[in-house]
Design a protein around this motif. Structure first.
Motif, PDB file in Angstrom:
ATOM      1  N   ALA A   1      12.429 -24.566  50.998  1.00  0.00           N
ATOM      2  CA  ALA A   1      12.920 -24.274  49.657  1.00  0.00           C
ATOM      3  C   ALA A   1      11.955 -23.366  48.896  1.00  0.00           C
ATOM      4  CB  ALA A   1      13.146 -25.576  48.894  1.00  0.00           C
TER       5      ALA A   1
ATOM      6  N   ARG B   1      21.232 -26.004  55.028  1.00  0.00           N
ATOM      7  CA  ARG B   1      21.597 -26.359  53.658  1.00  0.00           C
ATOM      8  C   ARG B   1      20.846 -25.513  52.623  1.00  0.00           C
ATOM      9  NH1 ARG B   1      25.571 -28.703  50.522  1.00  0.00           N
ATOM     10  NH2 ARG B   1      24.655 -29.341  48.530  1.00  0.00           N
ATOM     11  N   LEU B   2      19.545 -25.371  52.831  1.00  0.00           N
ATOM     12  CA  LEU B   2      18.690 -24.767  51.805  1.00  0.00           C
ATOM     13  C   LEU B   2      18.636 -23.252  51.870  1.00  0.00           C
ATOM     14  CD1 LEU B   2      15.725 -27.307  52.047  1.00  0.00           C
ATOM     15  CD2 LEU B   2      17.564 -27.258  50.338  1.00  0.00           C
TER      16      LEU B   2
ATOM     17  N   ALA C   1      14.808 -29.591  47.111  1.00  0.00           N
ATOM     18  CA  ALA C   1      14.796 -28.215  46.596  1.00  0.00           C
ATOM     19  C   ALA C   1      14.366 -28.216  45.133  1.00  0.00           C
ATOM     20  CB  ALA C   1      16.174 -27.582  46.755  1.00  0.00           C
TER      21      ALA C   1
ATOM     22  N   SER D   1      22.776 -34.055  52.327  1.00  0.00           N
ATOM     23  CA  SER D   1      22.742 -32.854  51.486  1.00  0.00           C
ATOM     24  C   SER D   1      22.177 -33.151  50.098  1.00  0.00           C
ATOM     25  CB  SER D   1      24.150 -32.257  51.356  1.00  0.00           C
ATOM     26  OG  SER D   1      24.610 -31.803  52.609  1.00  0.00           O
ATOM     27  N   THR D   2      22.529 -34.317  49.543  1.00  0.00           N
ATOM     28  CA  THR D   2      22.034 -34.660  48.209  1.00  0.00           C
ATOM     29  C   THR D   2      20.511 -34.801  48.205  1.00  0.00           C
ATOM     30  OG1 THR D   2      22.504 -36.994  48.711  1.00  0.00           O
ATOM     31  CG2 THR D   2      24.151 -35.772  47.430  1.00  0.00           C
TER      32      THR D   2
ATOM     33  N   ASP E   1      18.986 -31.322  48.444  1.00  0.00           N
ATOM     34  CA  ASP E   1      19.087 -30.656  47.139  1.00  0.00           C
ATOM     35  C   ASP E   1      18.006 -31.180  46.191  1.00  0.00           C
ATOM     36  OD1 ASP E   1      21.246 -29.271  48.104  1.00  0.00           O
ATOM     37  OD2 ASP E   1      22.752 -30.509  47.098  1.00  0.00           O
ATOM     38  N   SER E   2      17.732 -32.486  46.258  1.00  0.00           N
ATOM     39  CA  SER E   2      16.685 -33.073  45.428  1.00  0.00           C
ATOM     40  C   SER E   2      15.315 -32.501  45.796  1.00  0.00           C
ATOM     41  CB  SER E   2      16.680 -34.596  45.585  1.00  0.00           C
ATOM     42  OG  SER E   2      15.634 -35.183  44.858  1.00  0.00           O
TER      43      SER E   2
END
Length: 286
Positions: free
Chosen positions: A94, A123-124, A59, A52-53, A56-57
């Motif tokens: 994203a 996730r996104l 994104a 997930s990290t 997120d990066s």
């Protein structure tokens, strides 16, 4: 390669001596190597599906692309091409969430996998996308082209981008790619580039500039197709963008620390220190 042999070969792959890893990548160029490489990435190094990290990066990378466009052109790009979209198309997903109407994700190999794209979408996109086919992905607004080489005959886009991809493109192919991007990009092209020795990611005994000690001939045995890096420096990219017809809007690089015992190969001795020892950079052009 059988599953049992793959498992045996996997032991220690994620943190082995870089020279042994280079030989392993050479072996992955043999028939069946693509399957074995994915097996290693998914079940040994566990790079897939992404954490997930990491998603997120990525994104954040997509957000930076639209911010670059807003700063230099204004507004939101209606269409974006990402070069080197990878396995899960995280950046294109994203970009769609941020409001880009159409995203073209292209790659020279067909690496994309629907289950990994779905994992990234969970996730996104917060469950907004349930994929059962590539057609559904295109209906959502992400067109996947692979294998595909960008050319002047491609459809035009408002913005083009890549993230840590250009360093893997041989110089002659890079010149062709940049000319293609110049022909089809109406607004800006924006790129993040990793100038470091990628083997240092898994072998902490060598520096991120280790490959600068080798001549082209000496480096060739270690530079497999699965881990190819062109070793171009920041100034080389700036020059090549200009030669392709771009105007540089922004360019920056970050220098790493050179080990005191690093002997520089003759090929690199004409670069100034900040350029030679750069480990990452960004270029935005129009």
């Amino acid at each position: 390669m059988t599953l049992q042999r793959e498992i045996i070969a996997c032991k220690g792959f994620a943190a082995m001596d870089w020279r042994i890893k280079a030989l392993a990548f050479r072996a992955l160029e043999l028939p069946g190597g693509a399957h074995a490489h994915y097996f290693l990435q998914r079940h040994v190094t566990r790079n897939w599906p992404r954490r997930s990290t990491t998603l997120d990066s990525l994104a954040g990378i997509a957000r930076r692309v639209v911010e670059d466009y807003a700063r230099h052109i204004g507004g939101m790009p209606a269409s974006v091409l990402e070069v080197g979209a990878g396995r899960d198309l995280a950046v294109p997903l994203a970009l769609r969430r941020l409001g880009v109407s159409k995203v073209i994700a292209c790659d020279v190999e067909r690496l994309g996998k629907l289950d990994l794209i779905q994992h990234a979408a969970n996730r996104l996109l917060a469950g907004q996308l349930q994929l059962r086919s590539w057609d559904e992905l295109e209906q959502f607004g992400v067109k996947y082209l692979a294998p595909h080489y960008v050319s002047p005959d491609d459809e035009t886009v408002d913005c083009s981008c890549s993230n840590e991809v250009l360093e893997h493109v041989p110089a002659d192919q890079l010149a062709f790619l940049l000319k293609g991007l110049r022909a089809i990009t109406k607004g800006i092209t924006t790129h993040s580039i990793d100038y470091s020795d990628h083997y240092a990611r898994s072998d902490k005994s060598v520096s991120r500039l280790n490959f600068l000690r080798y001549s082209d001939k000496e480096w060739r045995p270690f530079n497999s197709g699965k881990q190819y890096v062109n070793r171009l420096r920041h100034s080389d990219y700036v020059r090549m963008f200009k030669e392709a017809g771009f105007t540089i809007l922004e360019e920056s690089s970050v220098a790493g620390e050179s080990p005191p015992d690093l002997k520089i190969a003759d090929r690199f001795k004409n670069y100034d220190a900040a350029d030679l020892f750069a480990i990452k950079g960004r270029i935005i052009a129009r």
